[in-house]
Design a protein around this motif. Structure first.
Motif, PDB file in Angstrom:
ATOM      1  N   ILE A 220      77.193   6.310  40.630  1.00 34.91           N
ATOM      2  CA  ILE A 220      78.622   6.744  40.813  1.00 34.91           C
ATOM      3  C   ILE A 220      78.518   8.787  41.636  1.00 34.91           C
ATOM      4  CG2 ILE A 220      80.284   9.075  39.184  1.00 34.91           C
ATOM      5  CD1 ILE A 220      80.122   7.428  37.224  1.00 34.91           C
ATOM      6  N   THR A 221      77.130   8.843  41.394  1.00 33.35           N
ATOM      7  CA  THR A 221      76.827  10.483  42.297  1.00 33.35           C
ATOM      8  C   THR A 221      76.474  10.281  43.574  1.00 33.35           C
ATOM      9  OG1 THR A 221      74.330  10.580  42.048  1.00 33.35           O
ATOM     10  CG2 THR A 221      75.809  11.839  40.412  1.00 33.35           C
ATOM     11  N   SER A 222      76.539   8.680  44.227  1.00 33.04           N
ATOM     12  CA  SER A 222      76.012   8.482  45.639  1.00 33.04           C
ATOM     13  C   SER A 222      77.264   8.410  46.564  1.00 33.04           C
ATOM     14  CB  SER A 222      75.248   7.096  45.586  1.00 33.04           C
ATOM     15  OG  SER A 222      73.805   7.612  44.553  1.00 33.04           O
ATOM     16  N   PHE A 223      78.026   7.615  45.895  1.00 38.13           N
ATOM     17  CA  PHE A 223      79.037   7.202  46.276  1.00 38.13           C
ATOM     18  C   PHE A 223      80.989   7.504  46.290  1.00 38.13           C
ATOM     19  CE2 PHE A 223      76.167   3.358  46.856  1.00 38.13           C
ATOM     20  CZ  PHE A 223      76.741   2.988  47.673  1.00 38.13           C
ATOM     21  N   THR A 224      80.796   8.949  45.608  1.00 40.87           N
ATOM     22  CA  THR A 224      82.106   9.387  45.272  1.00 40.87           C
ATOM     23  C   THR A 224      81.497  10.961  44.723  1.00 40.87           C
ATOM     24  OG1 THR A 224      84.036   9.944  44.124  1.00 40.87           O
ATOM     25  CG2 THR A 224      82.027   8.786  43.096  1.00 40.87           C
ATOM     26  N   THR A 225      82.194  12.282  45.793  1.00 40.32           N
ATOM     27  CA  THR A 225      81.412  13.772  44.827  1.00 40.32           C
ATOM     28  C   THR A 225      83.258  13.587  43.967  1.00 40.32           C
ATOM     29  OG1 THR A 225      83.727  14.027  46.491  1.00 40.32           O
ATOM     30  CG2 THR A 225      81.114  14.883  46.819  1.00 40.32           C
ATOM     31  N   ALA A 226      83.356  12.613  43.079  1.00 37.12           N
ATOM     32  CA  ALA A 226      84.916  13.153  42.667  1.00 37.12           C
ATOM     33  C   ALA A 226      84.545  13.730  41.167  1.00 37.12           C
ATOM     34  CB  ALA A 226      85.411  11.954  41.425  1.00 37.12           C
ATOM     35  N   GLU A 286      73.653  17.600  39.492  1.00 36.99           N
ATOM     36  CA  GLU A 286      73.199  16.181  39.684  1.00 36.99           C
ATOM     37  C   GLU A 286      72.834  16.346  41.590  1.00 36.99           C
ATOM     38  OE1 GLU A 286      71.862  13.767  38.194  1.00 36.99           O
ATOM     39  OE2 GLU A 286      72.173  13.976  36.248  1.00 36.99           O
ATOM     40  N   TYR A 287      74.147  16.933  41.760  1.00 41.91           N
ATOM     41  CA  TYR A 287      74.370  16.785  43.758  1.00 41.91           C
ATOM     42  C   TYR A 287      72.319  17.408  44.101  1.00 41.91           C
ATOM     43  CZ  TYR A 287      78.114  14.502  42.973  1.00 41.91           C
ATOM     44  OH  TYR A 287      79.915  13.156  42.626  1.00 41.91           O
TER      45      TYR A 287
END
Length: 311
Positions: A220-226, A286-287
């Motif tokens: 999730i954190t690698s492919f989106t900033t949602a 996390e980011y």
């Protein structure tokens, strides 16, 4: 003559390797119109996995291996495989025989037709708990809705990649890796193959629920900033709600009056606001943690040796 490589990350698979090798030998002997390579990536195994691989290599020069200096994880081990694999295409599969070698001929057929990424999609997930199956579907649906790339459901690492795909993946050196998403990100001409995932009959899986949760967070954190956007929206909604509640309290106090009450309400609001803030800080953390790891610019893995050659 074209060369086909079979890339197999291994971690404590001493029980499964002899059975896997026997199945692959039968496959390779039936397709003598190709040169074959079996590339094992020993990801810091603590059992006799490396010794078994070395023994197999003494009897079969089609076997190569990369021995990593410690356990870096499957995602990093696959990158090591992309770096060292020599074939015109590479078939990635697990060592536990949950990925049946009988699917490989169909993959090769599609590859010869011009497809560059032939991925195996699970028709059934084998012996898995209902909870794990449900959580997997929820995760893939969530990831698909929150990212711009088409993330394939019920598709893992079992696939055939053309040399063009391998070269593209070698350029992606991020340390926080989610290869299942990278396969989709690089594009190229894809083709689906349906298979039934077999049950692990030998050895024990090193993936537990916690490992799968970490992998899901990586995806999730690698492919989106949602998640960051969700935190922003949540903060905005809480602020609006708090403002409206403030207006209500003021109006009520002016026209009705307000005795000294409201302690439970006050505590509830404070705890709710504190929870929202902690969740938002956790998402941001996390980011930031991933930015911190990437800025170190450390290698994704360290190879201790390639075959008998120390590196």
């Amino acid at each position: 003559m074209k060369c086909i490589s079979i890339l197999i990350p291994t971690y404590n698979e001493e029980v499964s390797l002899p059975f896997l090798y026997e199945a692959l030998i039968s496959l390779m002997d039936n397709y003598t119109n190709y040169n074959w390579e079996i590339l094992f990536i020993n990801d810091g195994s603590t059992d006799s996995t490396l010794e078994i691989i070395k023994k197999l290599r003494t009897n079969d020069d089609r076997i190569n291996y990369v021995n990593l200096s410690r356990n870096f994880g499957k995602e990093s081990a696959m990158l090591a495989g992309f770096d060292y694999v020599t074939g015109d295409c590479a078939i990635i599969m697990d060592a536990d025989l949950q990925h049946p070698p009988t699917v490989i001929p169909q993959m090769i057929t599609y590859w010869e037709e011009g497809y560059e990424d032939v991925y195996a999609k699970r028709n059934s997930r084998g012996k898995e708990s209902i909870l794990r199956k449900k959580l997997s579907l929820i995760y893939y649906n969530l990831l698909q809705k929150s990212t711009r790339i088409n993330v394939l459901q019920n598709v893992g690492d079992f696939r055939l990649l053309d040399r063009r795909c391998i070269n593209a993946l070698k350029q992606l050196r991020e340390t926080q890796r989610y290869t299942k998403g990278l396969y989709c990100w690089i594009g190229y001409k894809k083709k689906e193959v349906i298979f039934n995932q077999a049950n692990r009959t030998k050895g024990k899986s090193s993936f537990n629920l916690w490992s799968l949760l970490n992998l899901a967070i990586e995806g999730i954190t690698s492919f989106t900033t949602a998640p960051l956007r969700m935190a922003t929206i949540m903060g905005f909604l809480v602020s609006i709600t708090a403002f409206l509640y403030l207006c209500y309290i003021i109006i009520k106090t002016i026209f009705v009056g307000e005795p000294v009450q409201g302690y439970p309400t006050l505590i509830t609001v404070i705890l709710f606001m504190g929870g929202v803030q902690l969740i938002s800080l956790g998402i941001i953390g996390e980011y930031i943690g991933r930015i911190f790891n990437e800025t170190k610019n450390r290698p994704v893995y360290i190879a201790e040796s390639y075959n008998e050659t120390k590196l």
